[in-house]
Enzyme design. Structure first.
Site, PDB file in Angstrom:
ATOM      1  CB  CYS A 135      53.168  55.361  32.274  1.00 13.78           C
ATOM      2  SG  CYS A 135      52.569  53.728  31.867  1.00 13.78           S
ATOM      3  CB  CYS A 167      54.926  55.254  29.020  1.00 13.39           C
ATOM      4  SG  CYS A 167      53.287  55.229  28.293  1.00 13.39           S
ATOM      5  CB  CYS A 219      49.143  53.299  30.696  1.00 13.94           C
ATOM      6  SG  CYS A 219      49.919  54.555  29.650  1.00 13.94           S
ATOM      7  CB  CYS A 240      52.160  51.786  27.189  1.00 11.07           C
ATOM      8  SG  CYS A 240      52.142  51.721  28.985  1.00 11.07           S
TER       9      CYS A 240
END
Lengths: 289, 271
Positions: A262, A268, A237, A240
């Protein structure tokens, strides 16, 4: 709002839907017909899920609504507001705090608990539909466990694409008996269908309710030499840095630039709050939105 | 009477139970008769032809035998692998369906009725295998390729849909799809109808080869006497829902006894 009965539907309708839900839980994966009502939203916007949610909600519930994993898209926001107004229940975006979660096309990343209910919005409940147009025939096929046709679909996938290319609404067999359409969740989510929470599926236009009780065996159909694979985009991602969550692809400019993030916004945000950061993340601010 | 005597004779030489025993099958459509009081035995490896003009009840009879239409009275006993002779009409539907995708096959007159037109040729042939729990893609595909070869369809057409096939190819594909699970009894409803004569000839050649090679029993409904002459060991002639004459094919065709059979035989154009 006291102009509405609690959760919009009248009590008789909710009893009728609850009876269908109980039957669905008693026969995992079996599509129970119910007298679907007109809801104040168009078909395709989750009228089935909304009716199931209305039937299971109690005033003490905390409701979360997600659309493709996100809490902040039109569909999710309007259904959440609908129940805020008609049922006056508490709402949340945090998966762990919710007791009822209505979802469109995703299962939250965070594992669900035994005291939670997951309600799916289902557009087409019949997994055999695209191969056998007759409803009479498909019901007979379910009754007689005549499921060879389901593998014909997967065979066609492999012969055309070299692999099972069905990536969402991937058919599953529930408790060794009924073949079921898990609604258009990505096949990445299929292994999560065996969970501690109750899962209810509502199809408003098609007037069907079905369910997976907690800890029920759910097997994704496959071939011995082409086994089922829960696939996702092969990235982390961008916000994150998570490598274990289902990712959306986002086009960011007109020069081929893109990022992956995400699809579960709550997951997230939770990770960023905990200090995780992906390659393309700006410093996390609590009220950035 | 002649029929009964002959059945007894064949039974005595074979010394086994018949594969299919039909007893007094009657089907009415309201006041009209579809077929009335039809009885016969079909022995393993035997091909039975049913001829008659349009509306004589031969397709009704075939559909009754194959379980597509429930007859009003009578019994259709099949020599099942595990239970011996059993009445297929009183079987549970799941058992009947199991039969119809393992030991039975049904070749429709129009290939479109018997094929899935939006599924590739390989998928069509593989469907019966997958219906009896074949779950290995490579083996299903190998078997489909083998069967396409046996019905003279090139292996590189395996991923084409039947819509891209000619009428003759569709019919051969339908036959491959039906025979892939090695059935013991094949029902055929005008298998050569609607095909031109040269294609018909090839199809008949193919069918005759497969029937002999696999030791199939078959019931062929047709109005084409040439088809039964080539394929059938035994013949039943139907008129207005009744069987008017039956016997060995050559016997019936060369020395017809009943007036209607005489008319039928003499109606064939000689080229």
């Amino acid at each position: 709002m006291n102009e509405y009965n609690f959760a919009y539907l009248d009590e008789q309708t909710k009893r009728m839907i609850r009876r269908a839900i109980l039957k669905a839980l008693a026969i995992p994966g079996y599509q129970v017909p119910f007298a679907s009502r007109e809801m104040p939203m168009p078909y395709g916007w989750g009228t089935g899920g909304v009716q199931v949610s209305a039937a299971v909600l109690v005033p003490e519930d905390t409701l979360k609504v997600i659309d493709q994993g996100a809490d902040d898209t039109t569909n999710a926001v309007s259904i959440r507001r609908f129940f805020e107004r008609t049922a006056g229940v508490a709402v949340t975006e945090a998966t762990a705090e919710a007791s009822v979660i209505q979802t469109r096309h995703r299962i939250p990343e965070a594992p669900l608990r035994a005291d939670q209910i997951l309600v799916y919005q289902v557009p087409i409940p019949e997994p055999l539909r695209f191969l056998e147009p007759s409803e009479v025939e498909t019901r007979k096929m379910h009754a007689l466990e005549d499921y060879g046709l389901m593998h014909v679909k997967l065979y066609e996938d492999i012969s055309r694409h070299g692999a099972i290319s069905t990536s969402y609404a991937y058919p599953v067999k529930v408790e060794g008996r009924y073949v079921m359409d898990p609604s258009p969740i990505p096949k990445f989510d299929n292994p999560k269908l065996e969970m501690a929470a109750i899962q209810l599926f509502g199809a408003g236009r098609e007037q069907r309710i079905y369910a997976i009780p907690p800890h029920t065996r759910v097997v994704s159909l496959d071939f011995e030499d082409h086994p089922f694979e829960a696939s996702k985009a092969d990235h982390a991602c961008g916000l994150c840095g998570a490598t274990d969550s289902y990712l959306d692809e986002l086009i960011v400019d007109d020069e081929g630039g893109r990022m992956f993030l995400c699809s579960d916004t709550d997951y997230c945000a939770g990770r960023r709050r905990a200090g995780h950061a992906g390659a393309e993340a700006a410093p996390f601010e609590e009220d950035a939105a | 009477m002649m029929e009964l005597a002959m059945d007894a004779a064949i039974g005595a030489t074979a010394g086994t139970t018949p594969l299919l025993r039909v007893e007094g099958v009657t089907k009415r459509y309201g006041a009209r008769i579809g077929c009335a009081d039809v009885s016969f035995d079909l022995w393993p490896g035997e091909v039975m032809g049913i001829v008659g003009e349009s509306g004589s009840g031969k397709s009704t009879l075939l559909n009754c035998l194959a379980g597509h239409v429930p007859p009003d009275s009578g019994a259709v006993l099949f020599d099942t692998r595990d239970g011996g002779l059993r009445d297929t009409l009183t079987m549970r539907e799941s058992e009947r369906r199991m039969l119809s995708r393992t030991d039975w096959a049904f070749v429709h007159q129009h290939a479109r009725d018997g094929l899935r037109m939006n599924v590739s040729a390989g998928g069509n042939v593989g469907e019966r295998l997958m219906a009896v729990n074949a779950r290995h893609y490579g083996r299903i595909r190998a078997k489909a390729t083998d069967w396409l070869g046996r019905v003279e369809i090139a292996a590189d057409r395996i991923d084409d849909r039947p819509t891209a096939f000619s009428g003759g190819m569709q019919q051969r594909l339908q036959i491959a799809r039906n025979l892939v699970t090695g059935p013991r009894l094949v029902f055929m409803d005008e298998p050569t109808g609607g095909l031109d004569v040269s294609v018909q000839a090839r199809l008949l050649d193919l069918l005759r080869g497969l029937v002999r090679e696999m030791g199939l029993s078959a019931i062929i409904v047709t109005h084409d006497l040439a088809v039964v002459r080539l394929l059938a060991d035994r013949l039943m002639v139907m008129k207005d829902g009744h069987v008017v004459e039956s016997g060995l094919t050559d016997q019936v065709l060369d020395d017809p006894q009943h007036a209607y059979t005489q008319l039928l035989v003499s109606s064939v154009l000689q080229v």
